[in-house]
Design an enzyme around this catalytic site. Structure first.
Site, mmCIF file in Angstrom:
data_model
loop_
_atom_site.group_PDB
_atom_site.id
_atom_site.type_symbol
_atom_site.label_atom_id
_atom_site.label_comp_id
_atom_site.label_asym_id
_atom_site.label_seq_id
_atom_site.Cartn_x
_atom_site.Cartn_y
_atom_site.Cartn_z
ATOM 1 N N TRP A 357 0.841 -1.211 0.000
ATOM 2 C CA TRP A 357 0.000 0.000 0.000
ATOM 3 C C TRP A 357 0.868 1.249 0.000
ATOM 4 O O TRP A 357 0.406 2.337 -0.323
ATOM 5 C CB TRP A 357 -0.967 -0.002 1.185
ATOM 6 C CG TRP A 357 -0.349 0.365 2.517
ATOM 7 C CD1 TRP A 357 0.697 -0.248 3.122
ATOM 8 C CD2 TRP A 357 -0.731 1.446 3.383
ATOM 9 N NE1 TRP A 357 1.000 0.354 4.318
ATOM 10 C CE2 TRP A 357 0.135 1.403 4.506
ATOM 11 C CE3 TRP A 357 -1.694 2.433 3.343
ATOM 12 C CZ2 TRP A 357 0.045 2.316 5.566
ATOM 13 C CZ3 TRP A 357 -1.776 3.340 4.404
ATOM 14 C CH2 TRP A 357 -0.918 3.272 5.489
ATOM 15 N N GLU A 485 0.713 -1.604 12.990
ATOM 16 C CA GLU A 485 0.853 -3.062 13.104
ATOM 17 C C GLU A 485 1.204 -3.511 14.514
ATOM 18 O O GLU A 485 1.411 -4.710 14.746
ATOM 19 C CB GLU A 485 1.888 -3.569 12.094
ATOM 20 C CG GLU A 485 1.389 -3.434 10.661
ATOM 21 C CD GLU A 485 2.425 -3.815 9.609
ATOM 22 O OE1 GLU A 485 3.616 -3.943 9.966
ATOM 23 O OE2 GLU A 485 2.040 -3.967 8.437
ATOM 24 N N GLN A 598 3.054 3.470 13.660
ATOM 25 C CA GLN A 598 3.034 4.493 12.613
ATOM 26 C C GLN A 598 1.649 5.126 12.588
ATOM 27 O O GLN A 598 0.722 4.595 13.196
ATOM 28 C CB GLN A 598 3.332 3.865 11.256
ATOM 29 C CG GLN A 598 2.262 2.918 10.759
ATOM 30 C CD GLN A 598 2.773 1.908 9.738
ATOM 31 O OE1 GLN A 598 3.226 0.837 10.112
ATOM 32 N NE2 GLN A 598 2.690 2.259 8.476
HETATM 33 C C1 BGC Z 1 4.777 -1.067 7.625
HETATM 34 C C2 BGC Z 1 3.753 -1.197 6.518
HETATM 35 C C3 BGC Z 1 4.463 -1.108 5.195
HETATM 36 C C4 BGC Z 1 5.612 -2.130 5.116
HETATM 37 C C5 BGC Z 1 6.450 -1.945 3.857
HETATM 38 C C6 BGC Z 1 5.851 -2.131 7.462
HETATM 39 O O1 BGC Z 1 6.825 -1.958 8.448
HETATM 40 O O2 BGC Z 1 4.163 -1.217 8.874
HETATM 41 O O3 BGC Z 1 2.806 -0.158 6.621
HETATM 42 O O4 BGC Z 1 3.555 -1.360 4.169
HETATM 43 O O5 BGC Z 1 6.478 -1.957 6.209
HETATM 44 O O6 BGC Z 1 7.053 -0.694 3.829
#
Ligand code: BGC
Length: 777
Positions: A357, A485, A598
């Protein structure tokens, strides 16, 4: 933060070779040209620690999934952009001793990435055990003009002796990925030929059956004169090349030019692939190194004219933003809509080169504002994957389309249930990119031809994923993971619920827009998709009754159900030694804590500035930012933009710095495995949307700029609705040069002003002085 590289506005300079930091430097000195890319590993043999990486866009291997406990719905494989034939290799020996920087003594080391020209050079003096001193210099570039081609030059000068130098240029298909689930070899050899003046190696990926032809031609010069020493062919399994010996006088320079052509079956039919590759090589050899270099430089100049951003009064910041723009332009130019932008670009194996995304949420506006055609290709990429997104939703027992969390060819690759099945907000970012494109360009043709179909399928997905709760007479979205996350499997993530309802609303509005403007096209689409009026009624009901968690007392949105039941702690109360949390705390402890990885609620407030006023933004920012550890590289830029919108200028600058030089200064100590490409786009946005306050509302361009106290001013160029504008921002004025297109009325600091083609309009910060128009000169 320690600044490792020499500070220069256009160059990244390394003056000492540090074997312990070799992987980090290899990442930083990566080059690419959309079709291929490589890490900054060495041409000559190197026996120290290294992560060699030569990547080809869109060429992947379906690496069989490995998980502890299989869950239905997991993808069979993770499609990985794989390390492919090494074409930079040149073994070097002098008087029987081989050059290997892990073993040899060297002095005057210098490595320099020239970002303006897109060229990497490395030089040093090799001091042999026998007292021989040999100057070595390596140069490489990947042509931005003809992206099947790359060139390298190796220059060797015996400084205090005359003797025999031996060179072995080769192509080596025997390469591996460090990140391989079952230590499999991903390639097999198809063919090889070593002729007198060219060599060809043809490899094929197992399972995915991409065929890749790599060809090389070599020229040798003693000082300026071409020499033709006898060459001994090397033809080992998966390897081709020649070795030759040249007698060189003291002070004479031996130069090797290695020209490379790489063609893949992604672009050409396998049947004629070798001939096409050789024809490209012959064409390149006929042009010669100097002409190829000139062509590449012209294209680099053109790219910079479109996308440069200058900062006055801060070299460190200037170098940081140019590096980020450079890497973005090297990775994706938008020429090929089958390609996309991996979070590490061509600079490492992590994330498998797949699309996340990140593309829509972070990279998309950078391309949209600088070259909308490129942005359109990014949208079209998702359209091409629509059928697979439908299959993905069906596999989970849902309707419509669920785009994958990670993909190369439209199929899902990710295999952690709490992300693969639950981080469904990615669908929202894809809808939002369609909206942004249409709003920014004023061009509905994408929406009519492709976008609306995607929106309908995304809406069908949301409509099947919500839960109606009759007791509350509300729609809920259960069992999700938001952008943060560090919370998994939560109910009613405010951001996800907001994106879902907004997508339904935007789809309904778009259906209406298209009905008014292109009724026949709409009728065809409705018939093809079997879109029923009852579906539209259901969408309207969901919009009206979507549940949004909030805390009335604090005047904030609640990140998800029960977030506020957690023990509340601030990042400032943590022992700094415990940061980053993901390297010090158990996963369980992270999940139970209130710490946020984030932007989550704040990501939603960032997307919809017109829906939430500044006070609402301030309250939410004041609550969430102090609880955010910014352990995703994507985090700081969004927070910086929001801090600018609120007027927290120091905070905006502090967060901007975290994103602008994240890799150059190895901020998170994790650049070894590649740079954070998608977050680089965020640093550009922190300036353009943050400091310059750029927005488009109802088709009108608006800027509300300020200059961070640490800078004197900054300027950038945008393409807006058929016009090219160069904006120069100073504390007391904004100058707009209109480079092309018709006159434009826009708002600066809330005041309407008009720019004219070929003219430079100066808008003073103080309202009492009227705008002035000058010739652009
Ligand atoms: C982030 C995601 C992101 C992914 C790739 C992860 O650490 O939490 O939002 O899509 O990294 O950059």
């Amino acid at each position: 933060m320690k600044v490792k590289f020499g500070v220069d506005e256009w160059r990244i300079i390394e003056q000492e070779f540090d074997p312990a930091a070799n992987r980090f430097s290899e990442s930083i000195f990566s080059l690419g040209n959309e079709h291929m890319g490589l890490r900054g590993f060495f041409e000559e043999d190197y026996s120290g620690d290294s992560l060699p990486g030569t990547y080809l866009a869109g060429v992947f291997y379906p690496d069989k999934t490995r998980v502890g406990w299989w869950k239905i719905g997991y993808p069979e494989f993770f499609a990985k952009m794989i390390n492919s034939a090494n074409w930079i290799g040149v073994k070097i020996a002098s008087g029987g001793a081989s050059l290997d920087l892990a073993q040899c003594r060297i002095r005057d080391f210098r490595r320099e990435l020239d970002m303006k020209e897109g060229r990497l050079t490395r030089s040093f003096v090799w001091s042999g055990a026998d007292g021989r001193e040999t100057a070595c210099c390596f140069t490489r570039f990947l042509s931005m003009a003809e992206n099947n081609l790359a060139c390298l030059a190796v220059e060797i000068t015996p400084l205090n002796y005359a003797g025999t130098l031996s060179l072995t240029p080769y192509l080596d298909g025997d390469v591996v990925n460090e990140d391989a689930n079952y230590a499999e070899q991903f390639w097999e050899e198809v063919a090889q030929t070593v002729a007198s003046d060219w060599a060809l190696l043809v490899m094929r990926t197992k399972k995915s059956e991409f065929t890749v032809a790599t060809a090389m031609a070599v020229q040798l010069f003693l000082d300026r004169d071409e020499v033709f020493p006898s060459r001994e062919a090397i033809a080992a399994p998966q390897k081709v090349g020649w070795s030759c010996e040249v007698q060189v006088e003291q002070g004479q320079k031996l130069t090797l030019h290695k020209l490379i052509a790489v063609c893949t079956s992604r672009d050409y039919p396998v049947a004629g692939l070798n001939e096409i590759c050789l024809a490209k090589l012959r064409g390149a050899a006929a042009q010669g190194y100097a002409a190829l270099w000139a062509e590449h430089r012209r294209e680099m100049t053109r790219k910079w004219e479109e996308s440069d951003l200058t900062i006055r009064g801060d070299h460190l910041a200037q170098q940081g933003i140019r590096y980020n723009i450079f890497q973005l332009n090297q990775t994706y130019t938008g020429k090929d809509p089958r390609l996309n932008i991996g979070p590490k670009g061509f600079t490492g194996e992590k994330y498998g080169g797949g699309t996340y995304w990140d593309t829509e949420a972070f990279c998309f506006p950078f391309y949209l504002y600088t070259d909308p055609e490129v942005a359109r290709n990014l949208l079209y990429y998702r359209y091409l994957h629509l059928q697979r997104a439908r299959e993905n939703a069906a596999q989970l027992g849902l309707k419509g389309a669920l785009y994958p969390m990670v993909t190369v060819d439209g199929r899902e690759c990710h295999n952690e249930w709490e992300i693969t099945f639950e981080e469904i907000h990615r669908n929202g970012a894809i809808a939002y990119a369609i909206y942004q494109y249409t709003e920014y360009t004023g061009d509905s043709s994408y929406l009519i031809q492709y976008g609306l179909e995607v929106l309908v399928e995304l809406s069908r997905f949301w409509a099947s994923r919500v839960t109606y709760q009759p007791r509350r007479d509300q729609y809920l979205i259960l069992g999700v993971t938001g952008p943060n996350e560090y919370e998994n499997n939560v109910n009613n993530n405010w951001y996800t619920n907001t994106m879902a309802a907004w997508t339904l609303e935007y789809t309904l509005n778009s259906l209406e827009t298209v009905r008014r403007g292109a009724g026949a096209a709409l009728e065809r689409l409705v018939a093809r998709l079997g879109l029923d009026p009852s579906e539209l009624r259901q969408w309207a009901a969901i919009i009206a009754k979507m549940y949004y968690p909030r805390c009335e007392a604090a005047g904030i949105f609640e990140q998800n159900d029960q977030y506020l039941d957690k023990e509340m702690q601030l990042v400032s109360e943590l022992d700094p030694a415990e940061l980053p949390l993901n390297k010090h705390w158990s996963w369980d402890r992270i999940l139970r804590s209130n710490f946020i990885k984030q932007a989550d609620v704040l990501q939603g407030l960032y997307f919809f500035p017109e829906r939430f006023d500044r006070e609402c933004l301030r309250r939410n920012f004041d609550f969430y930012e102090p609880r955010t550890v910014h352990e995703s590289s994507l985090s700081a830029s969004v927070h910086s933009i929001l801090a600018s919108r609120i007027g927290y200028r120091d905070k905006a600058y502090e967060l901007y710095l975290r994103t602008a030089r994240l890799d150059l200064d190895n901020y998170n100590a994790d650049t070894d495995d590649g740079v954070h490409l998608t977050s680089m786009a965020g640093s550009w946005l922190a300036i353009v949307q943050g400091f310059a306050g750029m927005l488009v509302r109802e088709g009108r361009l608006q800027l509300n700029p300020y200059v961070p106290a640490q800078w004197q001013g900054y300027s950038f160029q945008i393409a807006f609705r058929g016009r090219k504008l160069k904006l120069e921002i100073a504390a007391d004025r904004v100058c707009i040069r209109q480079l092309s297109g018709e006159a434009l009325s826009l708002d600066i600091w809330g005041r309407e002003c008009l720019t004219q083609p070929g003219q430079r309009t100066v808008i003073p910060a103080r309202p009492e002085s009227a705008p002035r128009v000058q010739d652009a000169g």
